[in-house]
Write a protein that holds these residues in place. Structure first.
Motif, short mmCIF file in Angstrom:
data_model
loop_
_atom_site.label_atom_id
_atom_site.label_comp_id
_atom_site.label_asym_id
_atom_site.label_seq_id
_atom_site.Cartn_x
_atom_site.Cartn_y
_atom_site.Cartn_z
N SER A 27 -12.02 -12.68 1.11
CA SER A 27 -12.03 -13.39 -0.17
C SER A 27 -10.64 -13.36 -0.80
O SER A 27 -10.37 -12.60 -1.72
N ILE A 28 -9.79 -14.20 -0.25
CA ILE A 28 -8.41 -14.22 -0.70
C ILE A 28 -8.15 -15.48 -1.50
O ILE A 28 -8.23 -16.58 -0.98
N SER A 29 -7.85 -15.29 -2.77
CA SER A 29 -7.44 -16.43 -3.58
C SER A 29 -5.94 -16.65 -3.39
O SER A 29 -5.49 -17.71 -3.00
N SER A 30 -5.22 -15.63 -3.64
CA SER A 30 -3.79 -15.67 -3.37
C SER A 30 -3.29 -14.23 -3.29
O SER A 30 -3.80 -13.35 -3.98
N ILE A 31 -2.34 -14.02 -2.45
CA ILE A 31 -1.74 -12.69 -2.30
C ILE A 31 -0.49 -12.65 -3.16
O ILE A 31 0.46 -13.39 -2.93
N SER A 32 -0.51 -11.79 -4.16
CA SER A 32 0.63 -11.73 -5.08
C SER A 32 1.75 -10.84 -4.56
O SER A 32 2.91 -11.03 -4.93
N PHE A 67 15.47 -4.02 9.49
CA PHE A 67 14.10 -4.54 9.42
C PHE A 67 14.10 -5.84 8.61
O PHE A 67 14.86 -5.96 7.63
N THR A 68 13.23 -6.75 9.00
CA THR A 68 13.08 -8.01 8.28
C THR A 68 11.60 -8.31 8.07
O THR A 68 10.83 -8.31 9.03
N LEU A 69 11.24 -8.56 6.84
CA LEU A 69 9.87 -8.90 6.49
C LEU A 69 9.77 -10.43 6.34
O LEU A 69 10.63 -11.04 5.71
N SER A 70 8.72 -10.99 6.92
CA SER A 70 8.50 -12.43 6.78
C SER A 70 7.01 -12.68 6.61
O SER A 70 6.19 -11.77 6.81
N ARG A 71 6.67 -13.91 6.24
CA ARG A 71 5.27 -14.21 5.99
C ARG A 71 4.90 -15.60 6.51
O ARG A 71 5.74 -16.51 6.55
N ASP A 72 3.65 -15.71 6.89
CA ASP A 72 3.05 -16.98 7.28
C ASP A 72 1.96 -17.24 6.26
O ASP A 72 0.83 -16.74 6.39
N ASN A 73 2.28 -18.00 5.23
CA ASN A 73 1.34 -18.20 4.14
C ASN A 73 0.05 -18.89 4.59
O ASN A 73 -1.03 -18.58 4.09
N ALA A 74 0.17 -19.79 5.52
CA ALA A 74 -1.00 -20.55 5.95
C ALA A 74 -2.06 -19.64 6.56
O ALA A 74 -3.26 -19.92 6.48
N ASN A 75 -1.62 -18.56 7.17
CA ASN A 75 -2.55 -17.66 7.86
C ASN A 75 -2.67 -16.30 7.20
O ASN A 75 -3.29 -15.39 7.78
N ASN A 76 -2.08 -16.15 6.01
CA ASN A 76 -2.13 -14.85 5.31
C ASN A 76 -1.70 -13.72 6.24
O ASN A 76 -2.36 -12.66 6.31
N THR A 77 -0.63 -13.95 6.93
CA THR A 77 -0.13 -12.96 7.88
C THR A 77 1.32 -12.61 7.53
O THR A 77 2.10 -13.49 7.16
N PHE A 78 1.62 -11.35 7.65
CA PHE A 78 2.97 -10.86 7.35
C PHE A 78 3.51 -10.14 8.58
O PHE A 78 2.74 -9.55 9.34
N TYR A 79 4.80 -10.19 8.73
CA TYR A 79 5.43 -9.58 9.89
C TYR A 79 6.56 -8.65 9.44
O TYR A 79 7.22 -8.89 8.43
N LEU A 80 6.75 -7.62 10.23
CA LEU A 80 7.89 -6.74 10.02
C LEU A 80 8.63 -6.65 11.35
O LEU A 80 8.15 -6.01 12.28
N GLN A 81 9.75 -7.32 11.42
CA GLN A 81 10.60 -7.25 12.61
C GLN A 81 11.48 -6.02 12.47
O GLN A 81 12.25 -5.91 11.51
N MET A 82 11.37 -5.13 13.42
CA MET A 82 12.11 -3.88 13.35
C MET A 82 13.08 -3.80 14.53
O MET A 82 12.65 -3.78 15.69
N ASN A 83 14.35 -3.80 14.23
CA ASN A 83 15.39 -3.74 15.24
C ASN A 83 16.16 -2.42 15.13
O ASN A 83 16.10 -1.74 14.10
N SER A 84 16.87 -2.09 16.17
CA SER A 84 17.68 -0.86 16.19
C SER A 84 16.87 0.34 15.75
O SER A 84 17.30 1.14 14.91
N LEU A 85 15.70 0.47 16.31
CA LEU A 85 14.81 1.56 15.91
C LEU A 85 15.39 2.91 16.29
O LEU A 85 16.07 3.05 17.33
N GLN A 86 15.13 3.87 15.44
CA GLN A 86 15.62 5.23 15.62
C GLN A 86 14.45 6.21 15.59
O GLN A 86 13.39 5.89 15.04
N PRO A 87 14.62 7.39 16.16
CA PRO A 87 13.52 8.36 16.16
C PRO A 87 12.98 8.63 14.75
O PRO A 87 11.78 8.89 14.59
N GLU A 88 13.82 8.57 13.75
CA GLU A 88 13.36 8.83 12.39
C GLU A 88 12.48 7.71 11.84
O GLU A 88 11.90 7.86 10.75
#
Length: 115
Positions: A27-32, A67-88
């Motif tokens: 039941s998603i009206s809009s994600i703020s 890291f880069t956060l992006s969104r696909d509004n049409a599908n209510n999906t969000f992404y977190l692209q994580m590069n140069s990952l470190q053990p921490e």
């Protein structure tokens, strides 16, 4: 009711990349607002990245530039692209979405970065 499901975690070597996905349904009206959080063993949960209406995005100092956060509004999906990952960066990553001023969180996805 809103369901939130994270995916995309896994084991990666230091310097590698992963892309996490967060799918919200129900039941998603809009994600703020939407945020990625993480919690490492023995540590407090911390905000990694957050995006609000109008695509205003903030990042933790520890991940900015990697890291880069992006969104696909049409599908209510969000992404977190994580590069140069470190053990921490090893932690359980959680997605939190805000719908009608209520917070909904997923079960989390494990990210493990080996040295």
């Amino acid at each position: 009711q809103v369901q939130v499901v994270e995916s995309g975690g896994g084991l990666v070597q230091a310097g590698g990349s992963l892309r996490l996905s967060c799918a919200a349904s129900g039941s998603i009206s809009s994600i703020s607002a939407m945020g990625w959080y993480r919690q490492a063993p023995g540590k407090l949960r911390e905000l990694v990245a957050r995006i609000t209406t109008g695509d205003s995005t903030t990042y933790a100092d520890s991940v900015r530039g990697r890291f880069t956060l992006s969104r696909d509004n049409a599908n209510n999906t969000f992404y977190l692209q994580m590069n140069s990952l470190q053990p921490e960066d090893t932690a359980v990553y959680y997605c939190n979405v805000v719908v009608a001023r209520y917070n909904y969180r997923g079960q989390g996805t494990q990210v493990t970065v080996s040295s």
